[in-house]
Design a protein around this motif. Sequence first.
Motif, PDB file in Angstrom:
ATOM      1  N   GLY A  25     -35.882 -39.577 -10.295  1.00  0.00           N
ATOM      2  CA  GLY A  25     -36.006 -39.385 -11.729  1.00  0.00           C
ATOM      3  C   GLY A  25     -35.004 -38.385 -12.252  1.00  0.00           C
ATOM      4  O   GLY A  25     -34.248 -37.767 -11.492  1.00  0.00           O
ATOM      5  N   PRO A  26     -34.976 -38.195 -13.548  1.00  0.00           N
ATOM      6  CA  PRO A  26     -33.988 -37.336 -14.182  1.00  0.00           C
ATOM      7  C   PRO A  26     -34.014 -35.890 -13.700  1.00  0.00           C
ATOM      8  O   PRO A  26     -32.965 -35.263 -13.580  1.00  0.00           O
ATOM      9  N   ASP A  27     -35.214 -35.344 -13.441  1.00  0.00           N
ATOM     10  CA  ASP A  27     -35.294 -33.944 -12.997  1.00  0.00           C
ATOM     11  C   ASP A  27     -34.546 -33.723 -11.686  1.00  0.00           C
ATOM     12  O   ASP A  27     -33.893 -32.697 -11.498  1.00  0.00           O
ATOM     13  N   THR A  28     -34.639 -34.676 -10.796  1.00  0.00           N
ATOM     14  CA  THR A  28     -33.946 -34.567  -9.511  1.00  0.00           C
ATOM     15  C   THR A  28     -32.438 -34.558  -9.708  1.00  0.00           C
ATOM     16  O   THR A  28     -31.724 -33.753  -9.111  1.00  0.00           O
ATOM     17  N   PHE A  29     -31.956 -35.438 -10.554  1.00  0.00           N
ATOM     18  CA  PHE A  29     -30.520 -35.510 -10.776  1.00  0.00           C
ATOM     19  C   PHE A  29     -30.024 -34.337 -11.619  1.00  0.00           C
ATOM     20  O   PHE A  29     -28.893 -33.881 -11.445  1.00  0.00           O
ATOM     21  N   ASP A  30     -30.875 -33.804 -12.493  1.00  0.00           N
ATOM     22  CA  ASP A  30     -30.526 -32.569 -13.211  1.00  0.00           C
ATOM     23  C   ASP A  30     -30.362 -31.422 -12.224  1.00  0.00           C
ATOM     24  O   ASP A  30     -29.426 -30.622 -12.339  1.00  0.00           O
ATOM     25  N   LEU A  31     -31.268 -31.343 -11.246  1.00  0.00           N
ATOM     26  CA  LEU A  31     -31.171 -30.312 -10.217  1.00  0.00           C
ATOM     27  C   LEU A  31     -29.873 -30.464  -9.422  1.00  0.00           C
ATOM     28  O   LEU A  31     -29.170 -29.485  -9.169  1.00  0.00           O
ATOM     29  N   ALA A  32     -29.558 -31.690  -9.030  1.00  0.00           N
ATOM     30  CA  ALA A  32     -28.337 -31.941  -8.259  1.00  0.00           C
ATOM     31  C   ALA A  32     -27.097 -31.522  -9.053  1.00  0.00           C
ATOM     32  O   ALA A  32     -26.176 -30.898  -8.502  1.00  0.00           O
ATOM     33  N   ARG A  33     -27.076 -31.844 -10.338  1.00  0.00           N
ATOM     34  CA  ARG A  33     -25.927 -31.443 -11.174  1.00  0.00           C
ATOM     35  C   ARG A  33     -25.858 -29.927 -11.301  1.00  0.00           C
ATOM     36  O   ARG A  33     -24.784 -29.333 -11.164  1.00  0.00           O
TER      37      ARG A  33
END
Length: 160
Positions: A25-33
């Motif tokens: 989900g978006p939170d995971t990819f926000d964390l990665a960024r």
Amino acid sequence: MPDDSPALSFSSAGRPDAPPWREWGPDTFDLARAAARPVLLVVGGAWDGADARLEAALADPRLAVLVGERLVAVRVDAEERPDVAARYGPAPAVLALTPDGEPFDRAGPDVDAVLTLATSALARWDGDREDVLSGARKYIYPLQHSKHRMVLIEHVVGAQ
């Protein structure tokens, strides 16, 4: 770009050396960024012994160290998230993704392949991130298992 759909999160309870799995989900990819880390995506399911090999690979403590320190790990069940499986190719598989969800490397479901993927993805990420980011947009993952080719072809044809 990853979507907002809920994801299946596999538990690592009872295994202190298990990688910290996050939901798709978006939170995971926000964390990665935010952390400038690549994503380790595991697409699993129950397929004639391959999933058991994948479980053995994911249980390796060396992978847990890499994930805990340098990667953001996401695990989805292909049956629960056919959209993810359709986008990233046949399961079981392990992929390295950019923080925007673009694949740049892929491995089969065994210990050596998964560890090699994790270490080589990190080396590429650390070495020439711009090359990884531009190459990810052109990345084509091979269909590794012939029995999955028909499923993917039917999915693509059926979607038109």
